[in-house]
Each structure stands twice: as structure tokens, then as C-alpha cells.
Design a protein around this motif. Structure first.
Motif, PDB file in Angstrom:
ATOM      1  N   ARG A  98       0.809  -1.224   0.000  1.00  0.00           N
ATOM      2  CA  ARG A  98       0.000   0.000   0.000  1.00  0.00           C
ATOM      3  C   ARG A  98       0.843   1.276   0.000  1.00  0.00           C
ATOM      4  O   ARG A  98       0.328   2.373   0.178  1.00  0.00           O
ATOM      5  N   GLY A  99       2.145   1.131  -0.174  1.00  0.00           N
ATOM      6  CA  GLY A  99       3.006   2.282  -0.390  1.00  0.00           C
ATOM      7  C   GLY A  99       3.426   3.043   0.837  1.00  0.00           C
ATOM      8  O   GLY A  99       3.905   4.177   0.729  1.00  0.00           O
ATOM      9  N   LEU A 100       3.319   2.437   2.032  1.00  0.00           N
ATOM     10  CA  LEU A 100       3.727   3.134   3.244  1.00  0.00           C
ATOM     11  C   LEU A 100       5.205   2.960   3.577  1.00  0.00           C
ATOM     12  O   LEU A 100       5.688   3.497   4.567  1.00  0.00           O
ATOM     13  N   LYS A 101       5.910   2.206   2.754  1.00  0.00           N
ATOM     14  CA  LYS A 101       7.376   2.058   2.835  1.00  0.00           C
ATOM     15  C   LYS A 101       7.850   1.725   4.251  1.00  0.00           C
ATOM     16  O   LYS A 101       8.676   2.441   4.837  1.00  0.00           O
ATOM     17  N   PRO A 102       7.332   0.646   4.829  1.00  0.00           N
ATOM     18  CA  PRO A 102       7.729   0.320   6.208  1.00  0.00           C
ATOM     19  C   PRO A 102       9.196  -0.054   6.315  1.00  0.00           C
ATOM     20  O   PRO A 102       9.765  -0.682   5.426  1.00  0.00           O
ATOM     21  N   ARG A 123       8.214  -4.773  16.109  1.00  0.00           N
ATOM     22  CA  ARG A 123       7.553  -3.590  15.561  1.00  0.00           C
ATOM     23  C   ARG A 123       8.269  -3.118  14.306  1.00  0.00           C
ATOM     24  O   ARG A 123       9.408  -3.491  14.040  1.00  0.00           O
ATOM     25  N   PHE A 124       7.567  -2.263  13.552  1.00  0.00           N
ATOM     26  CA  PHE A 124       8.203  -1.536  12.460  1.00  0.00           C
ATOM     27  C   PHE A 124       7.586  -0.151  12.368  1.00  0.00           C
ATOM     28  O   PHE A 124       6.491   0.092  12.866  1.00  0.00           O
ATOM     29  N   ARG A 125       8.319   0.729  11.717  1.00  0.00           N
ATOM     30  CA  ARG A 125       7.880   2.110  11.541  1.00  0.00           C
ATOM     31  C   ARG A 125       7.611   2.362  10.065  1.00  0.00           C
ATOM     32  O   ARG A 125       8.371   1.915   9.199  1.00  0.00           O
ATOM     33  N   CYS A 126       6.536   3.059   9.785  1.00  0.00           N
ATOM     34  CA  CYS A 126       6.253   3.482   8.418  1.00  0.00           C
ATOM     35  C   CYS A 126       7.050   4.745   8.105  1.00  0.00           C
ATOM     36  O   CYS A 126       7.436   5.490   9.008  1.00  0.00           O
ATOM     37  N   ALA A 127       7.267   4.990   6.827  1.00  0.00           N
ATOM     38  CA  ALA A 127       8.002   6.184   6.421  1.00  0.00           C
ATOM     39  C   ALA A 127       7.204   7.435   6.773  1.00  0.00           C
ATOM     40  O   ALA A 127       6.014   7.544   6.448  1.00  0.00           O
ATOM     41  N   ASP A 128       7.855   8.396   7.440  1.00  0.00           N
ATOM     42  CA  ASP A 128       7.161   9.619   7.861  1.00  0.00           C
ATOM     43  C   ASP A 128       6.543  10.360   6.677  1.00  0.00           C
ATOM     44  O   ASP A 128       5.472  10.962   6.804  1.00  0.00           O
TER      45      ASP A 128
END
Length: 282
Positions: A98-102, A123-128
Motif C-alpha cells: 500500500r506504499g507506506l514504505k515500512p 515492531r516496524f515504523r512506516c516512512a514519515d
């Protein structure tokens, strides 16, 4: 994919003072406190449907240095959202599509200074840049996640809603609805309040995304986490408790939602606009 809002991160200058403030505000002690080796200390207050995690610099380390920079640049306040999932690999795959570039999935663990117990997670973080500037994580608990304790009389039981400001409501609708998969329960423009409201529901609480009409918005600017509305069973008891605790609180008044009553905490919340609410069970 997402089961709810696992926790919200509030960055504060110093953990002992911050913990004392929120223990008094919420009417309950923290469920978990820890100090990490990377320069940060945390205190976790878990309620029925989410948790508030206080983070502060503590000693030397890269995380502590970064927290100090955030406080210097922006002041204390709400900085991050962490959504819960029961399948971190599936969530990572879906949000990649979905293009959130985690970012990569990383493990974490913590020891409680209260109980001595351990908990662990991934955990992971999505691109700001893909989440309109709000630091957004997904987390899967592996072991030892603290369960909320029963709320004492007049104490906070759950989070009713969190408010997010956006200059671009269509972008927010795409992010929280289509990409993160939250339930868009309301999209309403209220001319009398000069506001467009988008309500997203997840895990028993609401993300209230608001766009102020008539203001000169830069549609490419970042969103921001604005404030919290805490739910209590006995609003009068909570009001009296906070007055006795020295908080500057408003009078009780009728809320916008039918059957609700509210009051505002005017200051002393570490830069977090805060409302208390109760609902008529009828």
C-alpha cells in the motif's frame, strides 16, 4: 490487520515529573516503568482500549539525544502512534503493497522497574513522508504485555478519542481509511464549527481527524497529533479529584455527542489539550 491503537507516545523532559503529572491526571499509577541502555526512560499507563507511553531522556545514548532534540525543537507533547497487530509479517507485507514504505521489523524488550517482569515485542515504523509526518508504528506483542488494572473511582477507564489536525482531509482519508484500513465511520462538514470531521474507529476508540475550514492551509504540510479525550465512569468524581489535585479545570458542561458531559483540563498536561468525558449509559 490492525487490531487497535496499541499506544500513544508522549515525549516529556523528565520521567519522574512526567509520571507524577500523569498519575495525578489519570488517577492511576503506571503499569510499567523501565530504563533502556540507549538513553531513554519510559512509563506506561494502560487503560481498557489503549495505553499512554511517556518517554524522556535518561542518561547517555542515541535515543535520549534524539528525545532531547525533539523537546528543544518542538517542546513536549504527543509525537507517535503505535497500532497493534497480531501478525507483524502480514501487516508489513500489506503496508509495503500500500506504499507506506515500512522499515524493517525489529525486536524489542523491556524489564519493569515495578514488578521486575519482562515483556517483548516486534515492531516496524512506516516512512514519515507517507504518514503525513506523524511517526507511525505497528507493533505485535510477543510476551509479557501488561494488562490494564481496574480503574479506581474517578479515574480514567479508557480513551474516548484522539484528535489529529490535518491541512489535507482527503489525504488523511486515504491514509487512515484506504492504506491503514481503519473504519471510516463519519465524514462530516459542520459549517457552524467551521470544521470538517473524519472519524475513524479502531479497537474501541475513535481517531478524530479535523480540518479547520476557512484557514489558509498548505495541503502538503504535515498533520499533527493535537489532543486526547479520556473517558471516566463518574465525571463528578473525576472533576473533584482533579480540583483537589490542583489542576485548573473548567466547569462541567454538555458535550457535543448526545448523552455526553465533559470538562476541560486547562493546563498542566505537558502540552496536551485534554478533555474528560462521560456517557449516559441510557
Amino acid at each position: 490487520m490492525i487490531t487497535g491503537l496499541d499506544h500513544i507516545v508522549l515525549v516529556c523532559p523528565e520521567i519522574v515529573t512526567g509520571t507524577a503529572v500523569y498519575s495525578a491526571l489519570l488517577g492511576r499509577a503506571p503499569d510499567w516503568q523501565s530504563v533502556s541502555g540507549d538513553g531513554a526512560a519510559t512509563a506506561l499507563f494502560r487503560v481498557n482500549n489503549t495505553a499512554l507511553e511517556l518517554m524522556a531522556p535518561h542518561g547517555d545514548g542515541p535515543v535520549g539525544e534524539r528525545l532531547g532534540e525533539i523537546i528543544t525543537d518542538d517542546g513536549p507533547g504527543l509525537k507517535s502512534l503505535a497500532f497493534g497487530t497480531q501478525d507483524i509479517e502480514h501487516a508489513h507485507h500489506r503496508l509495503t503493497r500500500r506504499g507506506l514504505k515500512p522499515h524493517e521489523i525489529i525486536p524489542g524488550e523491556s524489564r519493569s522497574e515495578i514488578s521486575g517482569g519482562m515483556r517483548s515485542w516486534r515492531r516496524f515504523r512506516c516512512a514519515d513522508a507517507e504518514t503525513a509526518g506523524i511517526k507511525t508504528f505497528l507493533i505485535e506483542h510477543v510476551s509479557g504485555a501488561p494488562e490494564p488494572l481496574d480503574a479506581p473511582g474517578g479515574a480514567v477507564a479508557s480513551l474516548d478519542h484522539i484528535v489529529i489536525n490535518t491541512p489535507n482531509p482527503d489525504r488523511a482519508a486515504a491514509l487512515y481509511g484506504a492504506r491503514l484500513g481503519l473504519d471510516l465511520a463519519l465524514d462530516r462538514t459542520a459549517p457552524e464549527w467551521k470544521t470538517r470531521f473524519l472519524f475513524f474507529r479502531t479497537g474501541g476508540l475513535t481517531l478524530e481527524v479535523i480540518n479547520r475550514l476557512g484557514e489558509d492551509h498548505d495541503a502538503s504540510a504535515n498533520d499533527s497529533i493535537w489532543g486526547l479525550t479520556w473517558e471516566v465512569a463518574d465525571l463528578e468524581a473525576a472533576h473533584e479529584r482533579l480540583l483537589d489535585g490542583g489542576f485548573d479545570v473548567s466547569e462541567l458542561r454538555t458535550g457535543r455527542k448526545p448523552g455526553s458531559r465533559v470538562f476541560t483540563i486547562r493546563n498542566g498536561t505537558l502540552n496536551v489539550p485534554t478533555l474528560f468525558i462521560s456517557h449516559d449509559p441510557k
